[in-house]
Motif scaffolding. Structure first.
Motif, mmCIF file in Angstrom:
data_model
loop_
_atom_site.group_PDB
_atom_site.id
_atom_site.type_symbol
_atom_site.label_atom_id
_atom_site.label_comp_id
_atom_site.label_asym_id
_atom_site.label_seq_id
_atom_site.Cartn_x
_atom_site.Cartn_y
_atom_site.Cartn_z
ATOM 1 N N GLN A 147 42.694 38.408 38.045
ATOM 2 C CA GLN A 147 41.435 38.244 37.311
ATOM 3 C C GLN A 147 40.278 38.911 38.046
ATOM 4 O O GLN A 147 39.428 39.561 37.418
ATOM 5 C CB GLN A 147 41.153 36.758 37.069
ATOM 6 C CG GLN A 147 42.126 36.150 36.093
ATOM 7 C CD GLN A 147 42.193 34.635 36.165
ATOM 8 O OE1 GLN A 147 41.700 34.015 37.104
ATOM 9 N NE2 GLN A 147 42.840 34.038 35.169
ATOM 10 N N ASP A 193 44.838 50.535 26.665
ATOM 11 C CA ASP A 193 43.575 49.828 26.427
ATOM 12 C C ASP A 193 43.369 48.654 27.379
ATOM 13 O O ASP A 193 44.310 48.048 27.875
ATOM 14 C CB ASP A 193 43.497 49.337 24.980
ATOM 15 C CG ASP A 193 44.498 48.253 24.685
ATOM 16 O OD1 ASP A 193 45.675 48.432 25.042
ATOM 17 O OD2 ASP A 193 44.101 47.228 24.116
ATOM 18 N N ARG A 194 42.126 48.342 27.625
ATOM 19 C CA ARG A 194 41.741 47.277 28.548
ATOM 20 C C ARG A 194 42.045 45.888 27.984
ATOM 21 O O ARG A 194 42.405 44.980 28.723
ATOM 22 C CB ARG A 194 40.252 47.414 28.858
ATOM 23 C CG ARG A 194 39.781 46.453 29.888
ATOM 24 C CD ARG A 194 38.482 46.903 30.506
ATOM 25 N NE ARG A 194 37.978 45.890 31.386
ATOM 26 C CZ ARG A 194 38.435 45.642 32.602
ATOM 27 N NH1 ARG A 194 39.422 46.362 33.089
ATOM 28 N NH2 ARG A 194 37.923 44.690 33.345
ATOM 29 N N GLN A 195 41.900 45.716 26.683
ATOM 30 C CA GLN A 195 42.121 44.407 26.074
ATOM 31 C C GLN A 195 43.555 43.926 26.314
ATOM 32 O O GLN A 195 43.776 42.767 26.639
ATOM 33 C CB GLN A 195 41.826 44.451 24.578
ATOM 34 C CG GLN A 195 42.021 43.111 23.906
ATOM 35 C CD GLN A 195 41.765 43.168 22.411
ATOM 36 O OE1 GLN A 195 41.579 44.233 21.839
ATOM 37 N NE2 GLN A 195 41.765 42.017 21.779
ATOM 38 N N GLY A 246 44.035 42.487 29.760
ATOM 39 C CA GLY A 246 43.573 41.101 29.840
ATOM 40 C C GLY A 246 44.589 40.131 29.269
ATOM 41 O O GLY A 246 44.827 39.046 29.827
ATOM 42 N N PHE A 298 40.584 42.590 37.541
ATOM 43 C CA PHE A 298 40.199 42.922 36.168
ATOM 44 C C PHE A 298 38.678 42.987 36.042
ATOM 45 O O PHE A 298 38.142 43.907 35.416
ATOM 46 C CB PHE A 298 40.788 41.873 35.205
ATOM 47 C CG PHE A 298 40.666 42.236 33.761
ATOM 48 C CD1 PHE A 298 41.368 43.298 33.229
ATOM 49 C CD2 PHE A 298 39.873 41.476 32.926
ATOM 50 C CE1 PHE A 298 41.284 43.623 31.882
ATOM 51 C CE2 PHE A 298 39.779 41.787 31.565
ATOM 52 C CZ PHE A 298 40.486 42.856 31.054
ATOM 53 N N GLU A 299 37.978 42.055 36.659
ATOM 54 C CA GLU A 299 36.498 42.044 36.626
ATOM 55 C C GLU A 299 35.920 43.234 37.424
ATOM 56 O O GLU A 299 34.963 43.862 36.991
ATOM 57 C CB GLU A 299 35.945 40.729 37.169
ATOM 58 C CG GLU A 299 36.153 39.565 36.234
ATOM 59 C CD GLU A 299 35.474 39.771 34.885
ATOM 60 O OE1 GLU A 299 34.303 40.183 34.847
ATOM 61 O OE2 GLU A 299 36.142 39.529 33.865
ATOM 62 N N ARG A 300 36.516 43.511 38.590
ATOM 63 C CA ARG A 300 36.027 44.628 39.424
ATOM 64 C C ARG A 300 36.192 45.974 38.736
ATOM 65 O O ARG A 300 35.385 46.884 38.946
ATOM 66 C CB ARG A 300 36.783 44.662 40.754
ATOM 67 C CG ARG A 300 36.298 43.746 41.790
ATOM 68 C CD ARG A 300 36.868 44.077 43.184
ATOM 69 N NE ARG A 300 38.274 44.478 43.199
ATOM 70 C CZ ARG A 300 39.296 43.654 43.330
ATOM 71 N NH1 ARG A 300 39.110 42.363 43.420
ATOM 72 N NH2 ARG A 300 40.530 44.113 43.364
ATOM 73 N N THR A 301 37.241 46.131 37.968
ATOM 74 C CA THR A 301 37.521 47.433 37.349
ATOM 75 C C THR A 301 36.876 47.591 35.981
ATOM 76 O O THR A 301 37.078 48.587 35.316
ATOM 77 C CB THR A 301 39.035 47.663 37.214
ATOM 78 O OG1 THR A 301 39.603 46.608 36.414
ATOM 79 C CG2 THR A 301 39.698 47.710 38.582
ATOM 80 N N LYS A 302 36.078 46.588 35.589
ATOM 81 C CA LYS A 302 35.380 46.662 34.307
ATOM 82 C C LYS A 302 34.284 47.724 34.405
ATOM 83 O O LYS A 302 33.396 47.633 35.231
ATOM 84 C CB LYS A 302 34.751 45.303 33.989
ATOM 85 C CG LYS A 302 34.209 45.199 32.587
ATOM 86 C CD LYS A 302 33.431 43.928 32.385
ATOM 87 C CE LYS A 302 34.311 42.712 32.383
ATOM 88 N NZ LYS A 302 33.575 41.473 32.070
ATOM 89 N N SER A 303 34.388 48.753 33.613
ATOM 90 C CA SER A 303 33.339 49.781 33.607
ATOM 91 C C SER A 303 33.390 50.650 32.394
ATOM 92 O O SER A 303 34.287 50.741 31.673
ATOM 93 C CB SER A 303 33.397 50.642 34.871
ATOM 94 O OG SER A 303 34.673 51.131 35.133
#
Length: 137
Positions: A129, A76-78, A81, A132-137
């Motif tokens: 960080q 999971d993504r969470q 983070g 993490f933002e770039r791979t948010k999808s």
């Protein structure tokens, strides 16, 4: 003396080993981190039910190490983070485990070294960080 003394004694040992983990000598650093990780895993393993899910925000310091262990095997993504946040820990053993868990999950380290100076770690954390933002999808 009971449990209190055991906790106090182990904290003193961890403080000494944490200092060694910041030593300039690479061999000393590696040995100290390996001992810290082994002690942390043994302590956590002996005190908690392995099937119990723990959070990164638990009051027990060992729970953070256990949370990192659990997050290293999740998808999971969470939890990614939370692992990135753990790179900012004051504890070098937590930082070491967090970067290894991130490397296991992503194949990346972005040059992060758990023993590096705060400014060097911050630069690498910024890379994490941004990723993490770039791979948010």
């Amino acid at each position: 003396m009971g449990r209190w003394w055991e906790i106090r004694r182990s904290r003193i040992g961890v403080m000494i080993l944490s200092g060694m983990a910041n030593n300039w000598n690479k061999k000393v650093r590696r040995m100290a981190v390996r001992i810290l990780v082994a002690v942390g895993l043994a302590t956590v393993g002996g005190c908690t039910d392995p099937s119990t899910v723990v959070g990164f925000d638990e009051a027990d310091p060992g729970a953070g190490i256990r949370a990192i262990q659990q997050a290293s095997g999740q998808e999971d993504r969470q939890s990614l983070g939370k692992l990135i946040e753990a790179l900012d820990s004051d504890d070098p053993a937590v930082r070491f485990l967090a970067v290894r868990a991130l490397e296991k999950r992503t194949g990346q380290t972005f040059g992060y070294e758990h023993f590096a100076s705060r400014s060097d770690r911050e630069a690498a954390m910024k890379s994490w960080q941004d990723w993490f933002e770039r791979t948010k999808s």
